[in-house]
Design a protein around this motif. Sequence first.
Motif, PDB file in Angstrom:
ATOM      1  N   TYR A  90       0.824  -1.105   0.005  1.00 52.49           N
ATOM      2  CA  TYR A  90      -0.100   0.104  -0.173  1.00 52.49           C
ATOM      3  C   TYR A  90       0.858   0.957  -0.136  1.00 52.49           C
ATOM      4  N   ASP A  91       2.137   1.135  -0.131  1.00 49.20           N
ATOM      5  CA  ASP A  91       3.011   2.111  -0.072  1.00 49.20           C
ATOM      6  C   ASP A  91       2.990   3.062  -1.241  1.00 49.20           C
ATOM      7  N   VAL A  92       2.612   4.458  -1.205  1.00 51.48           N
ATOM      8  CA  VAL A  92       2.809   5.265  -2.258  1.00 51.48           C
ATOM      9  C   VAL A  92       3.835   5.970  -2.378  1.00 51.48           C
ATOM     10  N   LYS A  93       4.312   6.014  -3.497  1.00 49.43           N
ATOM     11  CA  LYS A  93       5.750   6.645  -3.998  1.00 49.43           C
ATOM     12  C   LYS A  93       5.488   8.095  -3.878  1.00 49.43           C
ATOM     13  N   PRO A  94       6.575   9.027  -3.143  1.00 50.70           N
ATOM     14  CA  PRO A  94       6.282  10.264  -3.246  1.00 50.70           C
ATOM     15  C   PRO A  94       6.729  10.930  -4.825  1.00 50.70           C
ATOM     16  N   HIS A  95       6.438  12.149  -4.849  1.00 48.14           N
ATOM     17  CA  HIS A  95       7.071  12.717  -6.186  1.00 48.14           C
ATOM     18  C   HIS A  95       8.468  12.998  -6.016  1.00 48.14           C
ATOM     19  N   ALA A  96       9.309  12.456  -7.238  1.00 46.56           N
ATOM     20  CA  ALA A  96      10.454  12.532  -7.071  1.00 46.56           C
ATOM     21  C   ALA A  96      11.164  14.093  -7.396  1.00 46.56           C
ATOM     22  N   TYR A  97      10.325  14.721  -7.976  1.00 45.83           N
ATOM     23  CA  TYR A  97      10.890  16.052  -8.473  1.00 45.83           C
ATOM     24  C   TYR A  97      10.176  17.024  -7.613  1.00 45.83           C
ATOM     25  N   ASP A  98      10.711  17.888  -6.637  1.00 45.17           N
ATOM     26  CA  ASP A  98      10.082  19.002  -6.120  1.00 45.17           C
ATOM     27  C   ASP A  98      10.430  20.415  -6.574  1.00 45.17           C
ATOM     28  N   PRO A  99       9.461  20.971  -6.988  1.00 46.20           N
ATOM     29  CA  PRO A  99       9.686  22.317  -7.571  1.00 46.20           C
ATOM     30  C   PRO A  99      10.452  23.065  -6.602  1.00 46.20           C
ATOM     31  N   GLU A 100      10.061  22.979  -5.309  1.00 48.39           N
ATOM     32  CA  GLU A 100      10.640  24.342  -4.514  1.00 48.39           C
ATOM     33  C   GLU A 100      12.223  23.948  -3.985  1.00 48.39           C
ATOM     34  N   THR A 101      12.580  22.629  -4.041  1.00 48.50           N
ATOM     35  CA  THR A 101      13.836  22.368  -3.673  1.00 48.50           C
ATOM     36  C   THR A 101      14.829  22.309  -5.121  1.00 48.50           C
ATOM     37  N   ASN A 102      14.401  22.017  -6.191  1.00 52.21           N
ATOM     38  CA  ASN A 102      14.893  22.118  -7.337  1.00 52.21           C
ATOM     39  C   ASN A 102      14.170  22.782  -8.366  1.00 52.21           C
ATOM     40  N   ALA A 131      11.074   7.261 -12.371  1.00 46.58           N
ATOM     41  CA  ALA A 131      11.685   6.326 -13.380  1.00 46.58           C
ATOM     42  C   ALA A 131      11.432   6.722 -14.953  1.00 46.58           C
ATOM     43  N   PRO A 132      12.366   6.588 -15.731  1.00 45.34           N
ATOM     44  CA  PRO A 132      12.427   6.662 -17.114  1.00 45.34           C
ATOM     45  C   PRO A 132      11.138   6.078 -17.918  1.00 45.34           C
ATOM     46  N   SER A 133      10.769   6.817 -18.951  1.00 43.96           N
ATOM     47  CA  SER A 133       9.722   6.260 -19.541  1.00 43.96           C
ATOM     48  C   SER A 133       9.809   5.016 -20.509  1.00 43.96           C
ATOM     49  N   TYR A 134       8.987   4.046 -20.885  1.00 44.23           N
ATOM     50  CA  TYR A 134       9.126   3.139 -21.688  1.00 44.23           C
ATOM     51  C   TYR A 134       7.910   3.260 -22.753  1.00 44.23           C
ATOM     52  N   VAL A 169      -1.667  10.215 -16.963  1.00 42.13           N
ATOM     53  CA  VAL A 169      -0.490   8.949 -17.234  1.00 42.13           C
ATOM     54  C   VAL A 169       0.507   9.008 -16.231  1.00 42.13           C
ATOM     55  N   GLY A 170       0.632   9.983 -15.455  1.00 39.90           N
ATOM     56  CA  GLY A 170       1.544  10.062 -14.378  1.00 39.90           C
ATOM     57  C   GLY A 170       2.759  10.449 -14.573  1.00 39.90           C
ATOM     58  N   THR A 171       3.118  11.119 -15.564  1.00 41.93           N
ATOM     59  CA  THR A 171       4.460  11.636 -16.051  1.00 41.93           C
ATOM     60  C   THR A 171       4.780  13.336 -15.683  1.00 41.93           C
ATOM     61  N   VAL A 172       5.901  13.675 -15.686  1.00 45.03           N
ATOM     62  CA  VAL A 172       6.631  14.988 -15.842  1.00 45.03           C
ATOM     63  C   VAL A 172       7.677  15.117 -16.289  1.00 45.03           C
ATOM     64  N   VAL A 173       7.435  16.386 -17.127  1.00 47.57           N
ATOM     65  CA  VAL A 173       8.661  16.775 -18.266  1.00 47.57           C
ATOM     66  C   VAL A 173       9.752  17.671 -17.259  1.00 47.57           C
ATOM     67  N   ILE A 174      10.864  17.366 -17.366  1.00 45.21           N
ATOM     68  CA  ILE A 174      11.984  18.306 -16.628  1.00 45.21           C
ATOM     69  C   ILE A 174      13.056  18.463 -17.376  1.00 45.21           C
ATOM     70  N   ASN A 175      13.832  19.463 -17.114  1.00 40.07           N
ATOM     71  CA  ASN A 175      15.116  19.791 -17.911  1.00 40.07           C
ATOM     72  C   ASN A 175      15.921  18.673 -17.677  1.00 40.07           C
ATOM     73  N   ASN A 176      16.662  18.258 -18.689  1.00 39.38           N
ATOM     74  CA  ASN A 176      17.458  16.976 -18.528  1.00 39.38           C
ATOM     75  C   ASN A 176      18.901  17.434 -17.549  1.00 39.38           C
ATOM     76  N   PRO A 177      19.550  16.342 -16.905  1.00 41.75           N
ATOM     77  CA  PRO A 177      20.716  16.834 -16.285  1.00 41.75           C
ATOM     78  C   PRO A 177      21.887  17.579 -16.698  1.00 41.75           C
TER      79      PRO A 177
END
Length: 181
Positions: free
Chosen positions: A12-24, A114-117, A157-165
């Motif tokens: 039942y564990d829900v994964k948190p958002h990996a990308y936080d706009p406030e910290t990054n 996670a990366p897309s597939y 679909v549960g995705t987010v678009v970000i700047n690449n590393p």
Amino acid sequence: MADERDRIGVSYDVKPHAYDPETNPELFDGVPARRVLAFLIDLVILAIPLILVWLFFFAVGIVTLGLGFALFGLMPVVTLLWAAFYYGTTLGGPRSATIGMRALDIEMRTWYGAPSYFVLAVVHAGLFWVTTSVLTPLVLLVCFFNQRGRLLHDFLVGTVVINNPARVGTMRTGGPDRSTV
């Protein structure tokens, strides 16, 4: 309770958002504008082979004295297959970005990092076309009402678009080294 959960094999564990706009904030800086430009690049890339197929069908129609014009009935199928292949292999590939997105240093990730597939990429692209067709392109304004700049189909679909590393790295250091210029 944990023993019962383990016994039936359900977590039942829900994964948190990996990308936080406030910290990054650099992950999301300029992404909506870059998405628009990436879309235009990808639209050209998608259109060129379709125009060539159209010209081929036209030539076959001329050579066969009109019989080959029936091939134009295949254009919707060819278009869908080409678009699914393009988005599935590029957006669902190891870099999680279409050619347009790569040119503009952005990538798509799942909301938990996670990366897309392939299947996710095809569904994501399909939902983009459906939502903008049915709900008008005004639905794209959704990105201005959330901190991550996500669009409606990103939420679905549960995705987010970000700047690449690479881009994030240059943003954190203040840009590329200009001492050699």
